[in-house]
Design a protein around this motif. Structure first.
Motif, PDB file in Angstrom:
ATOM      1  N   ILE A 231     -12.117 -13.604 -27.105  1.00 18.90           N
ATOM      2  CA  ILE A 231     -12.235 -14.935 -26.498  1.00 18.90           C
ATOM      3  C   ILE A 231     -11.023 -15.279 -25.639  1.00 18.90           C
ATOM      4  O   ILE A 231     -11.153 -15.803 -24.534  1.00 18.90           O
ATOM      5  N   PHE A 232      -9.799 -14.936 -26.090  1.00 19.86           N
ATOM      6  CA  PHE A 232      -8.622 -15.259 -25.291  1.00 19.86           C
ATOM      7  C   PHE A 232      -8.473 -14.315 -24.110  1.00 19.86           C
ATOM      8  O   PHE A 232      -7.996 -14.724 -23.045  1.00 19.86           O
ATOM      9  N   GLY A 233      -8.877 -13.064 -24.281  1.00 24.33           N
ATOM     10  CA  GLY A 233      -8.856 -12.143 -23.148  1.00 24.33           C
ATOM     11  C   GLY A 233      -9.820 -12.574 -22.063  1.00 24.33           C
ATOM     12  O   GLY A 233      -9.491 -12.567 -20.870  1.00 24.33           O
ATOM     13  N   VAL A 234     -11.024 -12.965 -22.478  1.00 30.61           N
ATOM     14  CA  VAL A 234     -12.034 -13.421 -21.512  1.00 30.61           C
ATOM     15  C   VAL A 234     -11.580 -14.694 -20.800  1.00 30.61           C
ATOM     16  O   VAL A 234     -11.776 -14.837 -19.583  1.00 30.61           O
ATOM     17  N   LEU A 235     -10.957 -15.619 -21.539  1.00 28.90           N
ATOM     18  CA  LEU A 235     -10.464 -16.843 -20.902  1.00 28.90           C
ATOM     19  C   LEU A 235      -9.400 -16.530 -19.851  1.00 28.90           C
ATOM     20  O   LEU A 235      -9.382 -17.134 -18.770  1.00 28.90           O
ATOM     21  N   PHE A 236      -8.517 -15.591 -20.167  1.00 31.11           N
ATOM     22  CA  PHE A 236      -7.480 -15.180 -19.219  1.00 31.11           C
ATOM     23  C   PHE A 236      -8.127 -14.568 -17.966  1.00 31.11           C
ATOM     24  O   PHE A 236      -7.771 -14.892 -16.831  1.00 31.11           O
ATOM     25  N   TYR A 237      -9.104 -13.679 -18.197  1.00 32.98           N
ATOM     26  CA  TYR A 237      -9.808 -13.035 -17.082  1.00 32.98           C
ATOM     27  C   TYR A 237     -10.551 -14.064 -16.235  1.00 32.98           C
ATOM     28  O   TYR A 237     -10.467 -14.056 -14.994  1.00 32.98           O
ATOM     29  N   LEU A 238     -11.266 -14.964 -16.901  1.00 36.16           N
ATOM     30  CA  LEU A 238     -12.073 -15.947 -16.191  1.00 36.16           C
ATOM     31  C   LEU A 238     -11.195 -16.908 -15.389  1.00 36.16           C
ATOM     32  O   LEU A 238     -11.522 -17.256 -14.242  1.00 36.16           O
ATOM     33  N   SER A 239     -10.070 -17.307 -15.970  1.00 33.81           N
ATOM     34  CA  SER A 239      -9.153 -18.210 -15.262  1.00 33.81           C
ATOM     35  C   SER A 239      -8.641 -17.576 -13.978  1.00 33.81           C
ATOM     36  O   SER A 239      -8.606 -18.209 -12.919  1.00 33.81           O
ATOM     37  N   THR A 240      -8.259 -16.307 -14.066  1.00 34.49           N
ATOM     38  CA  THR A 240      -7.748 -15.596 -12.890  1.00 34.49           C
ATOM     39  C   THR A 240      -8.839 -15.372 -11.858  1.00 34.49           C
ATOM     40  O   THR A 240      -8.646 -15.596 -10.657  1.00 34.49           O
ATOM     41  N   MET A 241     -10.025 -14.936 -12.314  1.00 36.41           N
ATOM     42  CA  MET A 241     -11.117 -14.607 -11.404  1.00 36.41           C
ATOM     43  C   MET A 241     -11.642 -15.839 -10.667  1.00 36.41           C
ATOM     44  O   MET A 241     -11.923 -15.785  -9.467  1.00 36.41           O
ATOM     45  N   LEU A 242     -11.776 -16.948 -11.385  1.00 33.34           N
ATOM     46  CA  LEU A 242     -12.295 -18.168 -10.757  1.00 33.34           C
ATOM     47  C   LEU A 242     -11.406 -18.612  -9.601  1.00 33.34           C
ATOM     48  O   LEU A 242     -11.902 -19.047  -8.559  1.00 33.34           O
ATOM     49  N   GLU A 243     -10.100 -18.480  -9.776  1.00 33.65           N
ATOM     50  CA  GLU A 243      -9.163 -18.934  -8.755  1.00 33.65           C
ATOM     51  C   GLU A 243      -9.059 -17.939  -7.604  1.00 33.65           C
ATOM     52  O   GLU A 243      -9.099 -18.315  -6.434  1.00 33.65           O
ATOM     53  N   GLY A 358      -4.999 -10.288 -26.461  1.00 36.18           N
ATOM     54  CA  GLY A 358      -6.035 -10.505 -25.461  1.00 36.18           C
ATOM     55  C   GLY A 358      -5.536 -10.570 -24.021  1.00 36.18           C
ATOM     56  O   GLY A 358      -5.902  -9.712 -23.185  1.00 36.18           O
ATOM     57  N   PRO A 359      -4.696 -11.550 -23.650  1.00 38.01           N
ATOM     58  CA  PRO A 359      -4.279 -11.676 -22.244  1.00 38.01           C
ATOM     59  C   PRO A 359      -3.577 -10.448 -21.664  1.00 38.01           C
ATOM     60  O   PRO A 359      -3.956  -9.991 -20.572  1.00 38.01           O
ATOM     61  N   PRO A 360      -2.571  -9.830 -22.348  1.00 36.39           N
ATOM     62  CA  PRO A 360      -1.925  -8.669 -21.726  1.00 36.39           C
ATOM     63  C   PRO A 360      -2.837  -7.456 -21.610  1.00 36.39           C
ATOM     64  O   PRO A 360      -2.787  -6.722 -20.602  1.00 36.39           O
ATOM     65  N   VAL A 361      -3.695  -7.212 -22.616  1.00 33.20           N
ATOM     66  CA  VAL A 361      -4.615  -6.068 -22.533  1.00 33.20           C
ATOM     67  C   VAL A 361      -5.623  -6.278 -21.408  1.00 33.20           C
ATOM     68  O   VAL A 361      -5.907  -5.364 -20.624  1.00 33.20           O
ATOM     69  N   PHE A 362      -6.155  -7.477 -21.295  1.00 35.00           N
ATOM     70  CA  PHE A 362      -7.083  -7.769 -20.209  1.00 35.00           C
ATOM     71  C   PHE A 362      -6.376  -7.678 -18.855  1.00 35.00           C
ATOM     72  O   PHE A 362      -6.965  -7.222 -17.872  1.00 35.00           O
ATOM     73  N   ALA A 363      -5.102  -8.106 -18.791  1.00 35.40           N
ATOM     74  CA  ALA A 363      -4.341  -8.022 -17.534  1.00 35.40           C
ATOM     75  C   ALA A 363      -4.210  -6.573 -17.073  1.00 35.40           C
ATOM     76  O   ALA A 363      -4.312  -6.273 -15.875  1.00 35.40           O
ATOM     77  N   VAL A 364      -4.001  -5.663 -18.035  1.00 30.64           N
ATOM     78  CA  VAL A 364      -3.877  -4.239 -17.701  1.00 30.64           C
ATOM     79  C   VAL A 364      -5.228  -3.658 -17.312  1.00 30.64           C
ATOM     80  O   VAL A 364      -5.359  -2.956 -16.294  1.00 30.64           O
ATOM     81  N   LEU A 365      -6.278  -3.935 -18.095  1.00 35.49           N
ATOM     82  CA  LEU A 365      -7.602  -3.366 -17.827  1.00 35.49           C
ATOM     83  C   LEU A 365      -8.225  -3.920 -16.549  1.00 35.49           C
ATOM     84  O   LEU A 365      -9.031  -3.248 -15.899  1.00 35.49           O
ATOM     85  N   MET A 366      -7.851  -5.143 -16.175  1.00 30.07           N
ATOM     86  CA  MET A 366      -8.362  -5.735 -14.937  1.00 30.07           C
ATOM     87  C   MET A 366      -7.954  -4.915 -13.718  1.00 30.07           C
ATOM     88  O   MET A 366      -8.645  -4.915 -12.690  1.00 30.07           O
ATOM     89  N   LYS A 367      -6.837  -4.197 -13.821  1.00 26.72           N
ATOM     90  CA  LYS A 367      -6.369  -3.375 -12.705  1.00 26.72           C
ATOM     91  C   LYS A 367      -7.216  -2.118 -12.540  1.00 26.72           C
ATOM     92  O   LYS A 367      -7.203  -1.493 -11.480  1.00 26.72           O
ATOM     93  N   ALA A 368      -7.935  -1.731 -13.599  1.00 27.84           N
ATOM     94  CA  ALA A 368      -8.801  -0.550 -13.527  1.00 27.84           C
ATOM     95  C   ALA A 368     -10.104  -0.904 -12.806  1.00 27.84           C
ATOM     96  O   ALA A 368     -10.266  -0.641 -11.621  1.00 27.84           O
ATOM     97  N   SER A 369     -11.019  -1.539 -13.536  1.00 29.63           N
ATOM     98  CA  SER A 369     -12.273  -1.984 -12.914  1.00 29.63           C
ATOM     99  C   SER A 369     -12.954  -2.970 -13.852  1.00 29.63           C
ATOM    100  O   SER A 369     -12.661  -3.035 -15.049  1.00 29.63           O
ATOM    101  N   HIS A 370     -13.892  -3.728 -13.277  1.00 30.37           N
ATOM    102  CA  HIS A 370     -14.674  -4.690 -14.047  1.00 30.37           C
ATOM    103  C   HIS A 370     -15.454  -3.972 -15.148  1.00 30.37           C
ATOM    104  O   HIS A 370     -15.490  -4.438 -16.296  1.00 30.37           O
ATOM    105  N   PHE A 371     -16.059  -2.831 -14.799  1.00 24.37           N
ATOM    106  CA  PHE A 371     -16.877  -2.094 -15.769  1.00 24.37           C
ATOM    107  C   PHE A 371     -16.020  -1.591 -16.930  1.00 24.37           C
ATOM    108  O   PHE A 371     -16.389  -1.749 -18.101  1.00 24.37           O
ATOM    109  N   ILE A 372     -14.894  -0.971 -16.611  1.00 20.29           N
ATOM    110  CA  ILE A 372     -14.025  -0.436 -17.667  1.00 20.29           C
ATOM    111  C   ILE A 372     -13.553  -1.555 -18.584  1.00 20.29           C
ATOM    112  O   ILE A 372     -13.512  -1.412 -19.816  1.00 20.29           O
TER     113      ILE A 372
END
Length: 398
Positions: A231-243, A358-372
């Motif tokens: 939930i916290f990883g997704v919130l971090f991802y969604l906050s960044t993506m929306l902006e 959540g936030p740091p792991v999602f921050a790293v994986l976001m650099k790979a791809s949406h699917f990964i």
């Protein structure tokens, strides 16, 4: 639920609400903080992570102290420390030229305060009520308060930050003050009976619990960690993506972020009222919630469409909202009152570990791809689902 305990429960529920606001209010503000301080996405994610890391370390200590000295005697000083941490972060942001290090220190203090406040709420509810059905309903209210804080926080955080970006730091001590007064004047904790165990005997009792109950306790700890991680990883991802991708910011972004959290809040409340004292039902509600979470996260892997994403996140919020009150009830009602504070605090510590990761792991994986990013998280959710099926085995007569 006993009428005379209503205000006690309302006051206690303010604590997870306040602690959630103290962390989650910053989620929609992170991109603005990144720009204001000229730091990286990983650095800004640390503002969330350090709060949780120090809580992970200190929560078991606070749980033991609450078992030994009493819940209120630990909760109230902890709320004061958390409020001071918010003041330090806010003042540094306002007056210091390069405030990042001081902000992190203030967040460490907030995490220390959170360690001694929010996790002790679970055993305190267990202390207040005698019937397990009332404990389950009370824990449902607590989890609802927690998730309502998550619903409110992105909107409130964005609203405060629209005035000035560091205002959420200053708002937190105000909320802590309200909760302190509620705890002092409205919560009457049961008097402790008998002398507390010596520390050596206490450690032996904890070891005995894990020897006898470790299989299902470890499972609940892991599942709680994974739910908060997602939930916290997704919130971090969604906050960044929306902006960055959709140009949605400010209060509007806060409202969008609140959509999956509103689902989590409502399903937590309904589940808490519905599970009663049947531990077998708690297990299967956990399984159902994790299954829904897994399917939702998997579906996001194949689409970046904003509507698909929000629909799937709404469903995942329902899934987590079904699972968490069931986990809370299992771990609280399954442990004797004398060790309840310590065991539930370890559980809370694992939930904070998920928040921290959540936030740091999602921050790293976001650099790979949406699917990964989302397929990796699907595998994590499958692991949680299998763990619930295999390791949580309450007997039919529980």
């Amino acid at each position: 639920m006993e009428e005379k305990k209503t205000w006690d429960l309302v006051s206690i529920a303010s604590i997870p609400l306040v602690m959630t606001l103290g962390n989650s209010m910053l989620i929609p503000v992170l991109p603005a903080i990144e720009k204001e301080l000229n730091i990286s996405a990983l650095q800004v994610s640390m503002i969330i992570t350090v709060y949780s890391v120090v809580a992970i370390i200190c929560i078991p200590i606070a749980g033991y102290m609450s078992d030994r000295y009493g819940r209120k005697k630990i909760i109230i000083p902890s709320l004061i420390i958390a409020g001071i941490g918010g003041l330090i972060s806010g003042f540094a942001s306002w007056q210091v030229n390069d405030p990042y290090g001081i902000i992190i220190f203030g967040r460490l203090l907030q995490g220390l305060g959170a360690a001694g406040a929010s996790p002790i709420v679970l055993p305190l509810v267990g202390d207040l009520f005698k019937q397990e059905s009332e404990v389950s309903e009370g824990l449902g209210v607590i989890e609802t308060s927690n998730t309502f804080g998550k619903v409110l926080s992105p909107i409130l955080g964005a609203l405060l930050a629209s005035w000035v970006w560091f205002m959420p730091f200053f708002a937190f001590p105000v909320f802590c003050t309200v909760s302190i007064f509620l705890m002092i004047f409205l919560v009457k904790t049961p008097s402790k009976t008998g002398a507390p165990l010596a520390f050596k005997d206490f450690l032996h009792s904890i070891k005995r619990i894990f020897n006898n109950e470790g299989r299902w306790l470890y499972a609940i700890f892991l599942i709680g960690c994974i739910c908060m991680f997602v939930i916290f990883g997704v919130l971090f991802y969604l906050s960044t993506m929306l902006e960055e991708q959709h140009g949605i910011d400010g209060v509007k972004k806060g409202i969008v972020l609140a959509i999956p959290l509103a689902a989590l809040c409502l399903s937590s409340y309904v589940t808490g009222k519905g599970i009663g004292e049947e531990k077998l039902k708690m297990k299967w509600m956990t399984v159902i919630g994790l299954a829904l979470l897994t399917i939702s996260v998997f579906s996001i892997s194949f689409s970046k469409d904003i509507y698909v994403l929000l629909t799937a996140l709404f469903a995942s919020g329902i899934g987590i909202g079904i699972a968490l009150p069931s986990l809370d009830a299992l771990v609280t009602e399954g442990i004797a009152k004398e060790q309840r504070g310590t065991i539930t605090s370890i559980y809370s510590s694992m939930r904070f570990a998920g928040v921290a990761l959540g936030p740091p792991v999602f921050a790293v994986l976001m650099k790979a791809s949406h699917f990964i990013l989302f397929f990796t998280n699907t595998l994590v959710c499958i692991g949680a689902l299998i763990t619930a099926l295999v390791a949580i085995k309450p007997s039919e007569d529980d």
